[in-house]
Write an enzyme that holds these catalytic residues in place. Structure first.
Site, PDB file in Angstrom:
ATOM      1  CG  ASN A  10      -1.824   1.138   1.343  1.00 52.60           C
ATOM      2  OD1 ASN A  10      -1.428   2.261   1.059  1.00 52.60           O
ATOM      3  ND2 ASN A  10      -3.048   0.911   1.759  1.00 52.60           N
ATOM      4  CG  HIS A  13       0.614   6.285   4.831  1.00 54.03           C
ATOM      5  ND1 HIS A  13      -0.320   7.280   5.059  1.00 54.03           N
ATOM      6  CD2 HIS A  13       0.047   5.134   5.249  1.00 54.03           C
ATOM      7  CE1 HIS A  13      -1.392   6.742   5.622  1.00 54.03           C
ATOM      8  NE2 HIS A  13      -1.204   5.443   5.739  1.00 54.03           N
ATOM      9  CG  HIS A  46      -8.266   4.162   1.178  1.00 55.71           C
ATOM     10  ND1 HIS A  46      -8.385   4.077   2.539  1.00 55.71           N
ATOM     11  CD2 HIS A  46      -9.492   4.529   0.722  1.00 55.71           C
ATOM     12  CE1 HIS A  46      -9.629   4.381   2.901  1.00 55.71           C
ATOM     13  NE2 HIS A  46     -10.314   4.673   1.807  1.00 55.71           N
ATOM     14  NE  ARG A  48      -9.373   8.495   4.607  1.00 55.27           N
ATOM     15  CZ  ARG A  48      -9.604   7.629   5.590  1.00 55.27           C
ATOM     16  NH1 ARG A  48      -8.838   6.573   5.739  1.00 55.27           N
ATOM     17  NH2 ARG A  48     -10.579   7.823   6.434  1.00 55.27           N
ATOM     18  NE  ARG A  52      -7.626  11.480   5.774  1.00 56.09           N
ATOM     19  CZ  ARG A  52      -8.171  10.900   6.863  1.00 56.09           C
ATOM     20  NH1 ARG A  52      -7.437  10.099   7.600  1.00 56.09           N
ATOM     21  NH2 ARG A  52      -9.408  11.124   7.216  1.00 56.09           N
ATOM     22  CD  GLU A  73      -7.334  -0.174   1.147  1.00 60.65           C
ATOM     23  OE1 GLU A  73      -7.591   0.848   1.824  1.00 60.65           O
ATOM     24  OE2 GLU A  73      -6.436  -0.953   1.437  1.00 60.65           O
ATOM     25  CB  THR A 104      -9.543   1.808   7.487  1.00 56.22           C
ATOM     26  OG1 THR A 104      -9.156   2.558   6.336  1.00 56.22           O
ATOM     27  CG2 THR A 104     -10.871   1.153   7.229  1.00 56.22           C
ATOM     28  CD  GLU A 154      -7.183  -6.355   3.106  1.00 61.92           C
ATOM     29  OE1 GLU A 154      -7.279  -6.302   1.869  1.00 61.92           O
ATOM     30  OE2 GLU A 154      -6.434  -5.610   3.765  1.00 61.92           O
ATOM     31  CG  HIS A 197      -5.438  -1.540   9.206  1.00 58.35           C
ATOM     32  ND1 HIS A 197      -5.007  -0.864  10.316  1.00 58.35           N
ATOM     33  CD2 HIS A 197      -5.975  -0.605   8.381  1.00 58.35           C
ATOM     34  CE1 HIS A 197      -5.285   0.425  10.186  1.00 58.35           C
ATOM     35  NE2 HIS A 197      -5.862   0.602   9.013  1.00 58.35           N
TER      36      HIS A 197
HETATM   37  N1  PXP Z   1      -5.854  -3.247   4.054  1.00 56.30           N
HETATM   38  C1  PXP Z   1      -6.817  -2.310   4.095  1.00 56.30           C
HETATM   39  C2  PXP Z   1      -8.189  -2.683   3.677  1.00 56.30           C
HETATM   40  C3  PXP Z   1      -6.521  -0.979   4.487  1.00 56.30           C
HETATM   41  O1  PXP Z   1      -7.503  -0.052   4.548  1.00 56.30           O
HETATM   42  C4  PXP Z   1      -5.188  -0.644   4.793  1.00 56.30           C
HETATM   43  C5  PXP Z   1      -4.835   0.762   5.133  1.00 56.30           C
HETATM   44  O2  PXP Z   1      -5.153   1.607   4.094  1.00 56.30           O
HETATM   45  C6  PXP Z   1      -4.218  -1.653   4.721  1.00 56.30           C
HETATM   46  C7  PXP Z   1      -4.583  -2.954   4.375  1.00 56.30           C
HETATM   47  C8  PXP Z   1      -2.789  -1.380   5.040  1.00 56.30           C
HETATM   48  O3  PXP Z   1      -2.660  -1.017   6.371  1.00 56.30           O
HETATM   49  P1  PXP Z   1      -1.293  -0.429   6.891  1.00 56.30           P
HETATM   50  O4  PXP Z   1      -1.021   0.799   6.109  1.00 56.30           O
HETATM   51  O5  PXP Z   1      -1.546  -0.191   8.334  1.00 56.30           O
HETATM   52  O6  PXP Z   1      -0.246  -1.506   6.646  1.00 56.30           O
END
Ligand code: PXP
Length: 247
Positions: A10, A13, A46, A48, A52, A73, A104, A154, A197
């Protein structure tokens, strides 16, 4: 030896850091390409509602530039559905979204919104997207995801990771057990099982060892770790830990 687990990286960030200055860098698409080279099996982003981190133009470029599948996402809103139908990403992962949250926080309440969600995902599936639902490791939510015809669930690993960080070992282990059991239950219904997550080097192993699991999605920790070791090394280390857990 179990099946190899897919790693979805992901890159949200990277965009968070970029947007902190309103600059053009660091570029999340560049990070996605690097992640691909480092062995990511997919890229997760994602979009949003408040934009952001990832923006509409990032999604457009990811769709155009990636060689690995994009897991898009989004919240289950009309606006996001239209964007997904325009881009037709490999996978659409539905997540709950509250404006005021930092990330989330919980899983989607599929059971409460079953009818609406069944109608919501139908056109996405008709367009060829694999629909994944981000939920807590909770039997009624898994059953509802199955009833609406989702291909994937998931499982939210955030609570397990939070308990670990707080040093509450009993609660962590209980949550891990729940995740393990519910991964098995979802798989028994014919759902493909993903998880993610909050996962880190310290927490990934026990989850990666679930035999029914097909994919982990990991972002925040990897992007943070990239500051110290570089993105390529961070992904390689995560990959190694996932593989070790299954050997
Ligand atoms: N899976 C989902 C559905 C998420 O919403 C996120 C965060 O956007 C992640 C995985 C990844 O989480 P993290 O960034 O905490 O590793």
């Amino acid at each position: 030896m179990m099946d190899k687990l897919r790693l979805g990286v992901n890159i949200d960030h990277v965009a968070t850091v970029r947007n902190a200055r309103g600059s053009a860098y660091p570029d999340p698409v560049r990070a996605a390409k690097l992640a691909e080279e480092a062995g990511a099996d997919g890229i997760t982003a994602h979009l949003r509602e408040d934009r952001r981190h990832i923006g509409d133009a990032d999604i457009e470029r990811l769709v155009a530039d990636l060689s690995v599948p994009l897991n898009f996402e989004m919240a289950a809103t009309d606006e996001m559905q239209a964007i997904a139908l325009r881009h037709k990403p490999h996978a659409v992962c539905l997540v709950p979204e509250k404006r005021e949250e930092r990330t989330t926080e919980g899983g989607l309440e599929v059971a409460r919104e079953e009818n609406r969600l069944a109608h919501f995902i139908a056109p996405l599936q008709d367009a060829g997207c694999r629909v994944s639902i981000f939920i807590a490791a909770d039997r009624p939510q898994i059953e509802a995801a199955h009833r609406i015809g989702a291909a994937v669930v998931e499982l939210h690993t955030g609570a397990y990771c939070d308990f670990h960080a707080e040093g509450d070992i009993d609660a962590r282990d209980a949550e891990l057990e729940r995740l393990r059991e519910m991964a098995g239950f979802a798989h028994s219904l014919g759902l493909e099982v993903h998880a993610g997550h909050g996962l880190t080097y310290d927490t990934v192993g026990p989850v990666a060892a679930f035999p029914e699991l097909k994919e982990l999605n990991i972002g925040h920790f990897l992007i943070g770790e990239a500051i110290f070791s570089g993105l390529t090394a961070a992904i390689a280390e995560m990959r190694r830990m996932m593989d070790d857990a299954r050997s």
